[in-house]
Design a protein around this motif. Structure first.
Motif, PDB file in Angstrom:
ATOM      1  N   ALA A 172       4.156   5.542  -5.625  1.00 52.42           N
ATOM      2  CA  ALA A 172       4.041   5.446  -7.238  1.00 52.42           C
ATOM      3  C   ALA A 172       2.957   6.514  -7.614  1.00 52.42           C
ATOM      4  CB  ALA A 172       3.460   4.068  -7.563  1.00 52.42           C
ATOM      5  N   ALA A 173       1.730   6.452  -6.871  1.00 60.32           N
ATOM      6  CA  ALA A 173       0.510   7.773  -7.310  1.00 60.32           C
ATOM      7  C   ALA A 173       1.364   9.119  -7.270  1.00 60.32           C
ATOM      8  CB  ALA A 173      -0.372   7.637  -6.250  1.00 60.32           C
ATOM      9  N   ALA A 200      -7.543  17.431  -6.470  1.00 60.16           N
ATOM     10  CA  ALA A 200      -8.056  16.220  -5.629  1.00 60.16           C
ATOM     11  C   ALA A 200      -7.123  15.082  -5.670  1.00 60.16           C
ATOM     12  CB  ALA A 200      -9.612  15.858  -6.383  1.00 60.16           C
ATOM     13  N   VAL A 201      -6.181  14.999  -6.725  1.00 61.68           N
ATOM     14  CA  VAL A 201      -5.205  14.018  -6.779  1.00 61.68           C
ATOM     15  C   VAL A 201      -4.307  14.123  -5.905  1.00 61.68           C
ATOM     16  CG1 VAL A 201      -3.413  12.890  -8.388  1.00 61.68           C
ATOM     17  CG2 VAL A 201      -5.885  13.341  -9.383  1.00 61.68           C
ATOM     18  N   TRP A 202      -3.735  15.558  -5.811  1.00 62.67           N
ATOM     19  CA  TRP A 202      -2.686  15.634  -4.772  1.00 62.67           C
ATOM     20  C   TRP A 202      -3.296  15.445  -3.430  1.00 62.67           C
ATOM     21  CZ3 TRP A 202       1.991  15.634  -6.531  1.00 62.67           C
ATOM     22  CH2 TRP A 202       2.437  16.311  -7.765  1.00 62.67           C
ATOM     23  N   MET A 203      -4.435  15.828  -3.035  1.00 57.88           N
ATOM     24  CA  MET A 203      -4.967  15.696  -1.722  1.00 57.88           C
ATOM     25  C   MET A 203      -5.246  14.131  -1.439  1.00 57.88           C
ATOM     26  SD  MET A 203      -5.165  18.519   0.028  1.00 57.88           S
ATOM     27  CE  MET A 203      -6.195  17.705   1.401  1.00 57.88           C
ATOM     28  N   ARG A 204      -5.597  13.367  -2.274  1.00 55.47           N
ATOM     29  CA  ARG A 204      -5.648  12.107  -2.031  1.00 55.47           C
ATOM     30  C   ARG A 204      -4.432  11.186  -2.121  1.00 55.47           C
ATOM     31  NH1 ARG A 204      -4.965   6.801  -3.008  1.00 55.47           N
ATOM     32  NH2 ARG A 204      -6.557   5.606  -2.752  1.00 55.47           N
ATOM     33  N   SER A 205      -3.680  11.638  -2.663  1.00 52.13           N
ATOM     34  CA  SER A 205      -2.505  10.784  -2.711  1.00 52.13           C
ATOM     35  C   SER A 205      -1.722  11.199  -1.405  1.00 52.13           C
ATOM     36  CB  SER A 205      -1.480  11.499  -3.781  1.00 52.13           C
ATOM     37  OG  SER A 205      -2.020  11.091  -5.108  1.00 52.13           O
ATOM     38  N   ILE A 262      -2.808  12.534   1.466  1.00 51.28           N
ATOM     39  CA  ILE A 262      -3.655  11.783   2.833  1.00 51.28           C
ATOM     40  C   ILE A 262      -3.638  10.520   2.699  1.00 51.28           C
ATOM     41  CG2 ILE A 262      -5.809  11.968   3.643  1.00 51.28           C
ATOM     42  CD1 ILE A 262      -6.294  14.764   2.744  1.00 51.28           C
ATOM     43  N   VAL A 263      -3.801   9.758   1.834  1.00 52.39           N
ATOM     44  CA  VAL A 263      -4.063   8.288   1.710  1.00 52.39           C
ATOM     45  C   VAL A 263      -2.580   7.670   2.150  1.00 52.39           C
ATOM     46  CG1 VAL A 263      -4.349   6.075   0.422  1.00 52.39           C
ATOM     47  CG2 VAL A 263      -6.071   8.144   0.504  1.00 52.39           C
ATOM     48  N   LEU A 264      -1.243   8.349   1.676  1.00 50.64           N
ATOM     49  CA  LEU A 264      -0.035   7.852   1.917  1.00 50.64           C
ATOM     50  C   LEU A 264       0.216   8.131   3.532  1.00 50.64           C
ATOM     51  CD1 LEU A 264       2.572   6.592   0.979  1.00 50.64           C
ATOM     52  CD2 LEU A 264       3.233   9.029   0.318  1.00 50.64           C
ATOM     53  N   GLY A 265      -0.185   9.250   4.067  1.00 51.53           N
ATOM     54  CA  GLY A 265      -0.070   9.385   5.394  1.00 51.53           C
ATOM     55  C   GLY A 265      -1.098   8.338   6.322  1.00 51.53           C
ATOM     56  N   GLU A 280       0.928  -1.264  -0.031  1.00 49.61           N
ATOM     57  CA  GLU A 280      -0.081   0.256  -0.002  1.00 49.61           C
ATOM     58  C   GLU A 280       1.041   1.212   0.074  1.00 49.61           C
ATOM     59  OE1 GLU A 280      -2.868  -0.391  -0.805  1.00 49.61           O
ATOM     60  OE2 GLU A 280      -4.305  -1.112   0.823  1.00 49.61           O
ATOM     61  N   VAL A 281       2.003   1.113   0.827  1.00 53.81           N
ATOM     62  CA  VAL A 281       3.039   2.462   0.774  1.00 53.81           C
ATOM     63  C   VAL A 281       3.556   2.580  -0.667  1.00 53.81           C
ATOM     64  CG1 VAL A 281       4.747   3.395   1.882  1.00 53.81           C
ATOM     65  CG2 VAL A 281       3.080   2.542   3.461  1.00 53.81           C
ATOM     66  N   LEU A 282       3.936   1.529  -1.135  1.00 52.06           N
ATOM     67  CA  LEU A 282       4.541   1.509  -2.318  1.00 52.06           C
ATOM     68  C   LEU A 282       3.499   2.027  -3.571  1.00 52.06           C
ATOM     69  CD1 LEU A 282       6.835  -1.668  -2.566  1.00 52.06           C
ATOM     70  CD2 LEU A 282       7.725   0.786  -2.310  1.00 52.06           C
TER      71      LEU A 282
END
Length: 171
Positions: free
Chosen positions: A53-54, A71-76, A78-81, A47-49
């Protein structure tokens, strides 16, 4: 020892009133429990990788002059965190902390639903991000499946709280 004291303070914040509840050493050290946390660690690493990658894909698109929606930046990010936070929960749960197991199980069950609903919103994300979200959700469903299996639910059954003595005598 100082490091653990700092982590216990963080646990108090994250675990709330359940921060002091531990599962038995026998269940924590059981081979099935150990194996489950090994699988969870590997799945969260994927998941982290995937999250990294995103972010890399978004950066490459921008460097090449393409647009990347906010929205892509925010999602990327936040989800990585959040995925990194799940590593913390998994680590603390593997040490026997009941609160960490509960948090990890909760988020592993909720994240796929939220992610798939967000992916279904037309034109919110580009196709590559929708694909990433679907893969993310499938992996997280795998984590949730491990956490809700019979053995893990038995191992992390809510421990009994020690009874507090009331200063008042019953009538």
């Amino acid at each position: 020892m100082r490091f653990e004291a700092l982590l216990r303070r963080l646990d108090r914040i994250a675990g709330g009133r359940h921060a002091d509840l531990e599962v038995s050493a026998e269940m924590r050290e059981h081979p099935k429990t150990r194996r489950a946390f090994t699988w969870i660690t590997w799945l969260l690493a994927v998941e982290v990788l995937l999250g990294i990658a995103a972010v890399v894909v978004a950066v490459v698109i921008v460097v090449n002059g393409g647009p990347v929606p906010f929205a892509v930046w925010m999602r990327s990010v936040i989800v990585l965190g959040m995925t990194v936070t799940l590593f913390y929960f998994s680590w603390r749960a593997s040490l026997g902390w009941y609160w960490a197991y509960q948090r990890l199980r909760l988020f592993a069950q909720i994240f796929p639903i939220i992610t798939l609903v967000m992916a279904a919103i037309p034109n919110l994300y580009p196709a590559w991000m929708v694909t990433e979200q679907i893969v993310f959700s499938l992996i997280m469903i795998g984590v949730a499946d491990i956490l809700t299996g019979d053995h893990m639910r038995t191992a992390f059954r809510r421990p009994e709280r020690p009874q507090r003595h009331s200063p008042m005598k019953p009538r």
